[in-house]
Design a protein around this motif. Structure first.
Motif, PDB file in Angstrom:
ATOM      1  N   GLY A 126    -102.037  40.411  10.473  1.00 11.04           N
ATOM      2  CA  GLY A 126    -101.237  40.200  11.667  1.00 11.04           C
ATOM      3  C   GLY A 126     -99.766  40.008  11.352  1.00 11.04           C
ATOM      4  N   PHE A 127     -99.071  39.401  12.317  1.00  7.21           N
ATOM      5  CA  PHE A 127     -97.639  39.133  12.225  1.00  7.21           C
ATOM      6  C   PHE A 127     -97.369  37.681  12.579  1.00  7.21           C
ATOM      7  CE2 PHE A 127     -98.119  43.567  13.475  1.00  7.21           C
ATOM      8  CZ  PHE A 127     -97.276  44.214  12.589  1.00  7.21           C
ATOM      9  N   MET A 128     -96.305  37.119  12.008  1.00  3.51           N
ATOM     10  CA  MET A 128     -95.868  35.780  12.387  1.00  3.51           C
ATOM     11  C   MET A 128     -94.365  35.804  12.655  1.00  3.51           C
ATOM     12  SD  MET A 128     -95.967  32.055  10.476  1.00  3.51           S
ATOM     13  CE  MET A 128     -97.695  31.760  10.802  1.00  3.51           C
ATOM     14  N   ALA A 129     -93.986  35.281  13.821  1.00  4.09           N
ATOM     15  CA  ALA A 129     -92.576  35.041  14.141  1.00  4.09           C
ATOM     16  C   ALA A 129     -92.327  33.571  13.837  1.00  4.09           C
ATOM     17  CB  ALA A 129     -92.307  35.338  15.613  1.00  4.09           C
ATOM     18  N   TRP A 130     -91.372  33.277  12.958  1.00  2.49           N
ATOM     19  CA  TRP A 130     -91.181  31.913  12.483  1.00  2.49           C
ATOM     20  C   TRP A 130     -89.723  31.483  12.625  1.00  2.49           C
ATOM     21  CZ3 TRP A 130     -87.630  31.719   8.606  1.00  2.49           C
ATOM     22  CH2 TRP A 130     -87.408  32.903   7.898  1.00  2.49           C
ATOM     23  N   ASP A 131     -89.551  30.171  12.637  1.00  6.60           N
ATOM     24  CA  ASP A 131     -88.229  29.546  12.631  1.00  6.60           C
ATOM     25  C   ASP A 131     -88.237  28.439  11.596  1.00  6.60           C
ATOM     26  OD1 ASP A 131     -86.780  30.838  14.796  1.00  6.60           O
ATOM     27  OD2 ASP A 131     -88.195  29.855  16.142  1.00  6.60           O
ATOM     28  N   ALA A 132     -87.154  28.326  10.835  1.00  4.60           N
ATOM     29  CA  ALA A 132     -86.992  27.242   9.869  1.00  4.60           C
ATOM     30  C   ALA A 132     -85.589  26.665  10.032  1.00  4.60           C
ATOM     31  CB  ALA A 132     -87.194  27.746   8.445  1.00  4.60           C
ATOM     32  N   GLU A 133     -85.476  25.356   9.833  1.00  7.31           N
ATOM     33  CA  GLU A 133     -84.199  24.684  10.032  1.00  7.31           C
ATOM     34  C   GLU A 133     -84.050  23.553   9.028  1.00  7.31           C
ATOM     35  OE1 GLU A 133     -82.356  23.555  14.098  1.00  7.31           O
ATOM     36  OE2 GLU A 133     -83.466  21.786  13.415  1.00  7.31           O
ATOM     37  N   ALA A 134     -82.834  23.361   8.547  1.00 10.09           N
ATOM     38  CA  ALA A 134     -82.503  22.232   7.680  1.00 10.09           C
ATOM     39  C   ALA A 134     -81.496  21.346   8.398  1.00 10.09           C
ATOM     40  CB  ALA A 134     -81.925  22.723   6.357  1.00 10.09           C
ATOM     41  N   ASN A 135     -81.716  20.053   8.313  1.00 13.62           N
ATOM     42  CA  ASN A 135     -80.814  19.065   8.915  1.00 13.62           C
ATOM     43  C   ASN A 135     -80.261  18.174   7.819  1.00 13.62           C
ATOM     44  OD1 ASN A 135     -81.294  19.582  11.788  1.00 13.62           O
ATOM     45  ND2 ASN A 135     -83.366  18.949  11.298  1.00 13.62           N
ATOM     46  N   LYS A 136     -78.989  17.785   7.967  1.00 12.74           N
ATOM     47  CA  LYS A 136     -78.371  16.849   7.035  1.00 12.74           C
ATOM     48  C   LYS A 136     -77.836  15.697   7.871  1.00 12.74           C
ATOM     49  CE  LYS A 136     -75.119  16.834   3.212  1.00 12.74           C
ATOM     50  NZ  LYS A 136     -74.220  17.676   2.427  1.00 12.74           N
ATOM     51  N   ALA A 137     -78.331  14.502   7.623  1.00  8.98           N
ATOM     52  CA  ALA A 137     -77.957  13.312   8.388  1.00  8.98           C
ATOM     53  C   ALA A 137     -78.195  13.519   9.881  1.00  8.98           C
ATOM     54  CB  ALA A 137     -76.510  12.912   8.103  1.00  8.98           C
ATOM     55  N   VAL A 139     -78.041  16.299  11.607  1.00  9.37           N
ATOM     56  CA  VAL A 139     -77.282  17.402  12.199  1.00  9.37           C
ATOM     57  C   VAL A 139     -77.806  18.719  11.622  1.00  9.37           C
ATOM     58  CG1 VAL A 139     -74.989  18.435  12.444  1.00  9.37           C
ATOM     59  CG2 VAL A 139     -75.239  15.943  12.421  1.00  9.37           C
ATOM     60  N   PRO A 140     -78.201  19.684  12.488  1.00  2.00           N
ATOM     61  CA  PRO A 140     -78.662  20.982  11.979  1.00  2.00           C
ATOM     62  C   PRO A 140     -77.534  21.685  11.213  1.00  2.00           C
ATOM     63  CG  PRO A 140     -79.199  20.747  14.311  1.00  2.00           C
ATOM     64  CD  PRO A 140     -78.308  19.604  13.949  1.00  2.00           C
ATOM     65  N   VAL A 141     -77.833  22.122   9.984  1.00  2.00           N
ATOM     66  CA  VAL A 141     -76.815  22.781   9.173  1.00  2.00           C
ATOM     67  C   VAL A 141     -77.201  24.207   8.792  1.00  2.00           C
ATOM     68  CG1 VAL A 141     -75.751  20.700   8.252  1.00  2.00           C
ATOM     69  CG2 VAL A 141     -77.719  21.679   7.087  1.00  2.00           C
ATOM     70  N   VAL A 142     -78.468  24.487   8.636  1.00  2.00           N
ATOM     71  CA  VAL A 142     -78.916  25.822   8.247  1.00  2.00           C
ATOM     72  C   VAL A 142     -80.137  26.171   9.083  1.00  2.00           C
ATOM     73  CG1 VAL A 142     -79.826  27.262   6.383  1.00  2.00           C
ATOM     74  CG2 VAL A 142     -78.121  25.526   5.872  1.00  2.00           C
ATOM     75  N   GLY A 143     -80.166  27.373   9.625  1.00  2.00           N
ATOM     76  CA  GLY A 143     -81.319  27.839  10.381  1.00  2.00           C
ATOM     77  C   GLY A 143     -81.626  29.287  10.051  1.00  2.00           C
ATOM     78  N   MET A 144     -82.901  29.598  10.008  1.00  2.00           N
ATOM     79  CA  MET A 144     -83.339  30.966   9.744  1.00  2.00           C
ATOM     80  C   MET A 144     -84.503  31.271  10.673  1.00  2.00           C
ATOM     81  SD  MET A 144     -83.408  31.268   5.589  1.00  2.00           S
ATOM     82  CE  MET A 144     -84.150  32.879   5.685  1.00  2.00           C
ATOM     83  N   SER A 145     -84.690  32.550  10.965  1.00  2.00           N
ATOM     84  CA  SER A 145     -85.864  32.976  11.707  1.00  2.00           C
ATOM     85  C   SER A 145     -86.181  34.398  11.299  1.00  2.00           C
ATOM     86  CB  SER A 145     -85.636  32.871  13.212  1.00  2.00           C
ATOM     87  OG  SER A 145     -84.591  33.721  13.607  1.00  2.00           O
ATOM     88  N   GLY A 146     -87.411  34.809  11.562  1.00  2.00           N
ATOM     89  CA  GLY A 146     -87.803  36.158  11.210  1.00  2.00           C
ATOM     90  C   GLY A 146     -89.212  36.459  11.673  1.00  2.00           C
ATOM     91  N   THR A 147     -89.625  37.672  11.397  1.00  2.00           N
ATOM     92  CA  THR A 147     -90.984  38.117  11.691  1.00  2.00           C
ATOM     93  C   THR A 147     -91.529  38.740  10.419  1.00  2.00           C
ATOM     94  OG1 THR A 147     -90.388  38.561  13.972  1.00  2.00           O
ATOM     95  CG2 THR A 147     -92.413  39.567  13.168  1.00  2.00           C
ATOM     96  N   ASP A 148     -92.655  38.234   9.950  1.00  2.00           N
ATOM     97  CA  ASP A 148     -93.231  38.688   8.694  1.00  2.00           C
ATOM     98  C   ASP A 148     -94.711  39.011   8.845  1.00  2.00           C
ATOM     99  OD1 ASP A 148     -90.846  38.405   7.252  1.00  2.00           O
ATOM    100  OD2 ASP A 148     -91.251  36.307   6.819  1.00  2.00           O
ATOM    101  N   ILE A 149     -95.233  39.703   7.850  1.00  2.00           N
ATOM    102  CA  ILE A 149     -96.653  40.056   7.792  1.00  2.00           C
ATOM    103  C   ILE A 149     -97.462  38.798   7.481  1.00  2.00           C
ATOM    104  CG2 ILE A 149     -98.370  41.373   6.498  1.00  2.00           C
ATOM    105  CD1 ILE A 149     -96.690  43.248   8.001  1.00  2.00           C
TER     106      ILE A 149
END
Length: 190
Positions: A126-137, A139-149
């Motif tokens: 199948g497929f997965m649509a995902w979101d990932a996020e990093a917070n520092k103190a 506060v969101p500082v880095v975010g990624m998302s994508g669709t993978d197998i």
């Protein structure tokens, strides 16, 4: 935009599978007089993702909630929500707290082989649509998302006509490289 693209892509990939499955298995369903079944499941999971932010790894425990439709004992389509990882740590130098979070929505086709009527083995594509996020103190500082197998294998044990124990190993491959191990249960309709 990405969500509408994902839904369209998944629709195009799953629709032929459903039509093909109906053609192959229609005689079996008619002979048994038993239509397909809806099911829902809950699993606890352990993820091992290849990412980190300021020393905080994307490995942790989580859960997944899934629902699907079994056309027969051998073929199903399943969708689910995965809480992939939530982990935090403190920077030894600055003392600031960092957190990483990741989750995903998946749609898969599952093929199952019954070993003895109670035990079964399965494969998932199948497929997965995902979101990932990093917070520092906080506060969101880095975010990624994508669709993978999403690929997986599993084993199940039927407790009765409605309840099943299920263990799975799944691999998410592409922008997010992650291994997911899960153990849970499913409940099927009558």
């Amino acid at each position: 935009m990405k969500l509408s693209y994902l839904i369209g892509l998944i629709s195009l990939s799953v629709a032929p599978s459903i039509t093909f499955a109906n053609d192959i298995f229609s005689a079996t369903e008619a002979d048994s007089g038993m239509p397909g079944q809806f099911y829902a499941g809950f699993s606890l999971l352990k993820s091992d993702a290849e990412c980190n932010y300021e020393g905080v790894a994307c490995d942790s425990t989580g859960y997944k909630i899934a629902t699907g439709y079994k056309f027969n004992d051998n073929f199903a389509v399943e969708g689910g929500y995965y809480d992939l990882f939530t982990n935090d740590g403190t920077n030894a130098t600055t003392g600031e707290k960092s957190t990483v979070n990741g989750s995903g929505l998946a749609l898969s086709t599952i093929g199952t082989y019954s070993i003895d009527g109670k035990s079964s083995l399965s494969g998932k594509v199948g497929f997965m649509a995902w979101d990932a996020e990093a917070n520092k103190a906080g506060v969101p500082v880095v975010g990624m998302s994508g669709t993978d197998i999403l690929l997986g294998v599993g084993a199940g044990y039927r407790l009765n006509d409605h309840w099943q124990l299920r263990g799975e190993y799944e691999q998410i491959g592409g922008d997010l490289e992650a291994k997911v191990y899960s153990l849970g249960t499913t409940l099927s309709t009558l």
